[in-house]
Enzyme design. Structure first.
Site, PDB file in Angstrom:
ATOM      1  N   LYS A 116       0.836  -1.202   0.000  1.00 30.45           N
ATOM      2  CA  LYS A 116       0.000   0.000   0.000  1.00 30.45           C
ATOM      3  C   LYS A 116       0.868   1.249   0.000  1.00 30.45           C
ATOM      4  CE  LYS A 116      -4.074  -0.050   2.548  1.00 30.45           C
ATOM      5  NZ  LYS A 116      -4.787  -0.256   3.843  1.00 30.45           N
TER       6      LYS A 116
HETATM    7  C1  E4P Z   1      -8.400   0.369   3.803  1.00 32.22           C
HETATM    8  O1  E4P Z   1      -7.434  -0.155   3.271  1.00 32.22           O
HETATM    9  C2  E4P Z   1      -8.298   1.276   4.943  1.00 32.22           C
HETATM   10  O2  E4P Z   1      -7.325   0.811   5.787  1.00 32.22           O
HETATM   11  C3  E4P Z   1      -9.576   1.484   5.684  1.00 32.22           C
HETATM   12  O3  E4P Z   1     -10.702   1.091   4.957  1.00 32.22           O
HETATM   13  C4  E4P Z   1      -9.683   2.815   6.364  1.00 32.22           C
HETATM   14  O4  E4P Z   1     -10.951   3.013   6.899  1.00 32.22           O
HETATM   15  P1  E4P Z   1     -11.336   4.123   7.980  1.00 32.22           P
HETATM   16  O5  E4P Z   1     -11.790   5.346   7.273  1.00 32.22           O
HETATM   17  O6  E4P Z   1     -12.443   3.487   8.741  1.00 32.22           O
HETATM   18  O7  E4P Z   1     -10.110   4.379   8.819  1.00 32.22           O
END
Ligand code: E4P
Length: 297
Positions: A116
């Site tokens: 990522k």
């Molecule tokens: C996805 O890869 C993210 O880590 C995640 O969906 C973030 O979500 P949040 O807005 O609940 O922190």
């Protein structure tokens, strides 16, 4: 219509979290788990990391990395073909080369890793270098169609599909229709070669999951709580006439995000990829990562 585990819709279901025990439990509950996404916030909240911090032992950078590695190594064999997404440390000074060096190391931790990188200029550059080296990527903190177009352009020629993660809930949180962004990206990518898969992320409610499936999002990452609610309702799927209500928790209408005609053949750095929620997201991940670290001696 209910989900039949032996005859599934094409959307892959991932768990959004950072605790292997939770992954095991959710896999047992659903009977399958296609993949998992992790991030610095989830690693900071991991029960083992928390146990160490509460007992007065903040981590060194190496210990933090070892914890993260151990977490994804335990999750890796539990999930299917959508793999495990592992996030590099990136602040506004981190260069693409520094992100890539981390990505290369993390990619060796498990056989089914996706790395990522944030939708920042240096993150896009790191992604471009990564796909040239055969490293699978998941571009995170995506809040605009321009960012998704840049991801498409930067990852062209990828040997395996790249992922882009539009963050629905954080747009909803500030009154914009996050699912509208997913719909716009899917529409734009329909004109492309299919090398980028949309991973709908930052879910807040079951309707987000159902609409992601209805839109044909290739993947969706879902917090354990929402997957438990889905299971408690016998894993419903969206009917052909499914209507998504773009409203917030209080029932107030969310502001539509207009579709833009963008040229997917343009170079990635020709798109205006600046978005304040990406910057806020990077700042939050840095802060959560640092919350687990002992101050440098
Ligand atoms: C996805 O890869 C993210 O880590 C995640 O969906 C973030 O979500 P949040 O807005 O609940 O922190």
């Amino acid at each position: 219509m209910l989900l039949d585990v032996t005859n599934r819709p094409p959307t892959k279901i991932l768990l959004d979290g950072g605790d292997p025990e939770e992954s095991l439990r959710i896999k047992g509950l659903l009977g399958f788990l296609d993949g998992q996404t992790t991030n610095p916030t989830y690693v900071a909240k991991n029960p083992e990391v928390q146990r160490r911090i509460v007992s007065g032992h903040k981590l060194s950078a190496k210990e933090q990395k070892d914890e993260y590695k151990s977490i994804v190594q335990r999750i890796s064999p539990l999930v299917g073909t959508a793999g495990v997404s592992i996030e590099v440390f990136a602040d506004f000074d981190t260069t693409a080369e520094q992100m890539l060096a981390q990505g290369e190391e993390m990619y060796g931790w498990i056989p089914n890793a996706y790395i990522k990188y944030p939708c920042l200029p240096e993150g896009l550059r790191a992604a471009q270098m990564s796909v040239q080296k055969g490293i699978r990527v998941n571009m995170t903190l995506c809040f605009s169609q321009e960012q998704a177009a840049a991801v498409y352009a930067a990852t062209k020629g990828a040997y395996e599909s790249a992922y882009v993660s539009p963050f629905v809930g954080r747009l909803d949180d500030r009154g914009e229709d996050g699912m509208g962004l997913v719909r716009n990206i899917k529409k734009m990518y329909a004109r492309g070669d299919g090398h980028v898969h949309v991973l709908t992320a930052s879910l807040r409610r079951l309707e987000h999951l159902l609409y992601a499936i209805a839109l044909g999002s290739e993947l969706v990452t879902v917090p354990a709580k929402t997957l438990e609610e889905w299971k408690a309702k016998d894993l419903p799927l969206p009917e052909a006439d499914f209507q998504y209500m773009a409203v917030n928790a209080k029932g107030k209408a969310l502001k539509p995000i207009p579709y833009k005609e963008l040229d997917l053949s343009a170079p990635w750095d020709s798109f205006d990829i600046k978005h304040e929620l990406t910057d806020q997201g990077v700042t939050r991940f840095v802060s959560d990562y640092k919350s687990t670290l002992a101050p440098a001696a």
